[in-house]
Design an enzyme around this catalytic site. Structure first.
Site, PDB file in Angstrom:
ATOM      1  N   GLU A 187      -1.967  -8.669   4.111  1.00  6.67           N
ATOM      2  CA  GLU A 187      -1.879  -9.098   5.514  1.00  6.67           C
ATOM      3  C   GLU A 187      -3.261  -9.221   6.148  1.00  6.67           C
ATOM      4  O   GLU A 187      -3.444  -9.983   7.096  1.00  6.67           O
ATOM      5  CB  GLU A 187      -0.972  -8.142   6.317  1.00  6.67           C
ATOM      6  CG  GLU A 187      -1.590  -6.797   6.711  1.00  6.67           C
ATOM      7  CD  GLU A 187      -1.675  -5.784   5.581  1.00  6.67           C
ATOM      8  OE1 GLU A 187      -1.265  -6.110   4.455  1.00  6.67           O
ATOM      9  OE2 GLU A 187      -2.160  -4.672   5.840  1.00  6.67           O
TER      10      GLU A 187
ATOM     11  N   HIS B   5      -3.982  -4.860   0.657  1.00  8.41           N
ATOM     12  CA  HIS B   5      -3.461  -5.256   1.977  1.00  8.41           C
ATOM     13  C   HIS B   5      -3.544  -6.770   2.150  1.00  8.41           C
ATOM     14  O   HIS B   5      -4.478  -7.275   2.788  1.00  8.41           O
ATOM     15  CB  HIS B   5      -4.240  -4.551   3.094  1.00  8.41           C
ATOM     16  CG  HIS B   5      -3.833  -3.136   3.299  1.00  8.41           C
ATOM     17  ND1 HIS B   5      -2.739  -2.779   4.072  1.00  8.41           N
ATOM     18  CD2 HIS B   5      -4.325  -1.984   2.802  1.00  8.41           C
ATOM     19  CE1 HIS B   5      -2.592  -1.473   4.064  1.00  8.41           C
ATOM     20  NE2 HIS B   5      -3.542  -0.963   3.285  1.00  8.41           N
TER      21      HIS B   5
ATOM     22  N   CYS C 251       0.828  -1.210   0.000  1.00  8.86           N
ATOM     23  CA  CYS C 251       0.000   0.000   0.000  1.00  8.86           C
ATOM     24  C   CYS C 251       0.863   1.261   0.000  1.00  8.86           C
ATOM     25  O   CYS C 251       1.503   1.569  -1.012  1.00  8.86           O
ATOM     26  CB  CYS C 251      -1.003  -0.035   1.159  1.00  8.86           C
ATOM     27  SG  CYS C 251      -2.360   1.139   0.907  1.00  8.86           S
TER      28      CYS C 251
END
Ligand code: MN
Length: 232
Positions: A209, A207, A112
């Site tokens: 994660e 994202h 990001c």
């Protein structure tokens, strides 16, 4: 096999504490949770305005994490009113981390804001505001599809899928592409991933994660990254 040590960048932010408002080091736990989970030893590195020269000694890889906007002065533009969360101390510290990692040939995973920073540090620009890429809820759920460039590191890491669905939490996007970067994923006109012709680098605008505990392909991105760190 010993766990590769992976430095993870962090947010420095003014927050209320028991001592009044003070600068704090902050990072959502999803980054370190997935790195532990796939066999790495994550190390969160706090921002300092006096970075030591040996920042990444004894480190096997670097994650540049998400966060607020990059100071538009770094790409020679005036600030759009939508720009938020500028911390020039973080910009400078992460630039030092990036240059250290490049000099040492470490694998870099830029997420990001991290992708936007890499682009700016390579002489590229950002579009300071885009609509339609901030999803309303549930960061673990995908929001839009991305088309993946065949033959890219991103494609290899994700089982050579031609496209997959990702979440989306960015109000800026890449403009002019930085030196040595090539686009490896797009959503329409918006660049969603890049990699480098001259470094071990994968950068994504979404994202992973936040999806990695439930989405096999996003977890695979971390597995691939940690494997490359371990193989050094
Ligand atoms: Mn997006």
């Amino acid at each position: 096999m010993s766990r590769p040590t992976i430095v993870v960048s962090s947010v420095r932010e003014r927050l209320p504490t028991g001592f009044g408002d003070l600068d704090c080091t902050r990072l959502i736990s999803e980054y370190t949770d997935i790195l532990y989970c796939v066999g790495a030893q994550p190390v969160i590195l706090p921002v300092t305005d006096r970075p030591p020269s040996e920042l990444l000694a004894n480190t096997d890889a670097l994650v540049l994490t998400g966060g607020g906007d990059i100071n538009p002065a770094l790409y020679d533009q005036d600030e759009d009113p939508s720009v938020y969360g500028i911390r020039s101390d973080r910009d400078t510290f992460e630039a030092a981390l990036y240059h250290n990692a490049i000099a040492l040939g470490l694998p870099i995973f830029a997420i990001c804001r991290g992708m936007q920073l890499v682009n700016v540090l390579r002489g590229g620009t950002l579009v300071q505001h885009v609509e339609g890429h901030w999803q309303p809820a549930d960061p673990a759920k995908p929001f839009h599809r991305v088309e993946i460039e065949a033959g890219s590191l991103l494609s290899a890491a994700t089982g050579e899928a031609a496209e997959f669905a990702v979440n989306s939490y960015h109000h800026q996007s890449l403009g002019e592409l930085g030196h040595g970067l090539k686009v490896t994923a797009r959503c329409g006109e918006v660049v969603e991933a890049v990699e480098s012709r001259d470094a071990d680098l994968i950068a994504v605008q979404w994202h992973p994660e936040l999806m990695a505990s439930t989405d096999r392909l996003q977890r695979a991105l971390f597995e691939d990254f940690v494997q490359r760190a371990a193989n050094r």
